[in-house]
Design a protein around this motif. Structure first.
Motif, PDB file in Angstrom:
ATOM      1  N   UNK A 200       0.844  -1.200   0.000  1.00 20.07           N
ATOM      2  CA  UNK A 200       0.000   0.000   0.000  1.00 20.07           C
ATOM      3  C   UNK A 200       0.877   1.247   0.000  1.00 20.07           C
ATOM      4  N   UNK A 201       1.920   1.224   0.841  1.00 22.04           N
ATOM      5  CA  UNK A 201       2.836   2.362   0.900  1.00 22.04           C
ATOM      6  C   UNK A 201       3.540   2.591  -0.418  1.00 22.04           C
ATOM      7  N   UNK A 202       3.953   1.504  -1.095  1.00 18.01           N
ATOM      8  CA  UNK A 202       4.625   1.632  -2.388  1.00 18.01           C
ATOM      9  C   UNK A 202       3.699   2.235  -3.432  1.00 18.01           C
ATOM     10  N   UNK A 211       2.083  14.858   0.019  1.00 20.59           N
ATOM     11  CA  UNK A 211       1.887  14.354   1.372  1.00 20.59           C
ATOM     12  C   UNK A 211       1.647  12.853   1.359  1.00 20.59           C
ATOM     13  N   UNK A 212       0.782  12.413   0.451  1.00 23.72           N
ATOM     14  CA  UNK A 212       0.468  10.988   0.350  1.00 23.72           C
ATOM     15  C   UNK A 212       1.721  10.197  -0.025  1.00 23.72           C
ATOM     16  N   UNK A 213       2.535  10.780  -0.937  1.00 22.18           N
ATOM     17  CA  UNK A 213       3.758  10.107  -1.359  1.00 22.18           C
ATOM     18  C   UNK A 213       4.729   9.958  -0.173  1.00 22.18           C
ATOM     19  N   UNK A 214       4.846  11.003   0.619  1.00 22.97           N
ATOM     20  CA  UNK A 214       5.727  10.948   1.787  1.00 22.97           C
ATOM     21  C   UNK A 214       5.235   9.919   2.804  1.00 22.97           C
ATOM     22  N   UNK A 216       3.449   7.275   2.117  1.00 28.92           N
ATOM     23  CA  UNK A 216       3.704   5.962   1.535  1.00 28.92           C
ATOM     24  C   UNK A 216       5.153   5.536   1.699  1.00 28.92           C
ATOM     25  N   UNK A 217       6.070   6.467   1.461  1.00 24.72           N
ATOM     26  CA  UNK A 217       7.495   6.150   1.648  1.00 24.72           C
ATOM     27  C   UNK A 217       7.788   5.813   3.101  1.00 24.72           C
TER      28      UNK A 217
END
Length: 318
Positions: A200-202, A211-214, A216-217
């Motif tokens: 899910x994070x990837x 924000x969502x990308x951060x 997820x990382x």
């Protein structure tokens, strides 16, 4: 006629009230027994994700589902009837069997500590590098997980039976079934979330906004750390629960010295600390029980190592 109808309705109300009381009692005992089994549950949650390592991400949830069904089968079809028969025909065996399970927990917890300092081949795990096809590897991992789950489930059901040993057989059956279902759903639901969290994070890291990308990382980096912390908590919980089972079992058999020592230390900490005395007292008891668990587990490891060394001598002589 009217009087008879009123009497009938009064009887129905009384039966309904009795049923509600029984259900409330079952729910309360189920919750209490589930808390008692927390140490085993944490370790089960920490161990299970390892069984999907090296397999296709698309197979992770189906594998968790198969293990969960196997766990339910262990608890409801095998262990529940066995516990009821034991509670009815041989209740005097509950404490000794519970102590055997406690020794197993101490051994497992101590072995994990030993493994951390002296790595050796892990048991019940299949090498990802083994030359086997995907279906065979999956079947082997599911089979190994269900075998491990059977032992942990037996300890959970034994703990539950000890909590409701004075209840009637119907309450025992209801609580055992309730604990079995509740813990299985909770454990494998959490496991499913854990094993898919990095995926899910990837996905979030690749497709989301800043924000969502951060976030997820952070998930991708945080899940391995979380699993390590969970494994440590699981080990500590196994030692604490195993040690507490042994202490209370010995007291039940008439040997009260370990329980008295722990109680005196707990009271000393509670009386000597003005801040959070209850919490610090509980921590003191838990730490002392865990230390006892380490000692007992270490003794079992030493005995098994000695037996293995004796067995290996004739073969090495040839």
């Amino acid at each position: 006629m009217a009087t008879g109808l009123i009497a009938l309705l009064d009887d129905i109300a009384a039966i309904a009230k009795l049923a509600a009381t029984s259900l409330d009692d079952v729910a309360g005992q189920t919750a209490k027994a589930s808390v008692k089994a927390a140490g085993v549950v944490i370790d089960d949650t920490a161990v299970t994700p390892a069984y999907v390592i090296g397999l296709s991400p698309s197979r992770e949830l189906p594998i968790i589902g198969r293990i969960a069904l196997g766990s339910l089968r262990n608890k409801l079809l095998f262990l529940l009837p066995l516990c009821l028969l034991l509670g009815y025909f041989a209740p005097f065996l509950i404490t000794p069997l519970l102590m055997i399970g406690g020794m197993y927990l101490c051994f497992e917890g101590a072995e994990k500590i030993y493994e951390a300092f002296f790595p050796h081949a892990a048991h019940d795990m299949v090498s990802v590098d083994a030359v086997v096809d995907q279906a065979t590897l999956e079947a082997q991992k599911v089979s190994g997980a269900i075998r491990t789950d059977f032992i942990l489930s037996a300890e959970i059901m034994a703990l539950t039976l000890a909590e409701v040993s004075t209840s009637d057989v119907y309450t025992q059956a209801a609580v055992l079934a309730g604990v079995g279902i509740l813990i299985t759903v909770a454990v494998y639901g959490v496991v499913a979330v854990i094993v898919k969290a990095d995926d899910i994070g990837l996905h979030m890291a690749k497709t989301g906004r800043s924000f969502v990308r951060s976030f997820g990382e952070g998930l991708v980096k945080g899940v391995p750390v979380f699993l390590k912390v969970l494994a440590l908590v699981g080990t500590a919980a196994m030692l604490w629960v195993g040690g507490s089972i042994i202490v209370h079992g010995l007291a039940g058999l008439g040997f009260h010295l370990p329980e008295h020592i722990i109680e005196q230390a707990t009271h000393a900490v509670q009386n000597g600390t003005p801040v959070l005395p209850g919490v610090l007292g509980w921590l003191t008891a838990s730490v002392l029980q865990a230390i006892l668990g380490i000692v007992l587990g270490g003794v079992v490891i030493a005995i098994l190592s000695f037996i293995n060394s004796v067995r290996s001598k004739p073969s090495s002589a040839h």
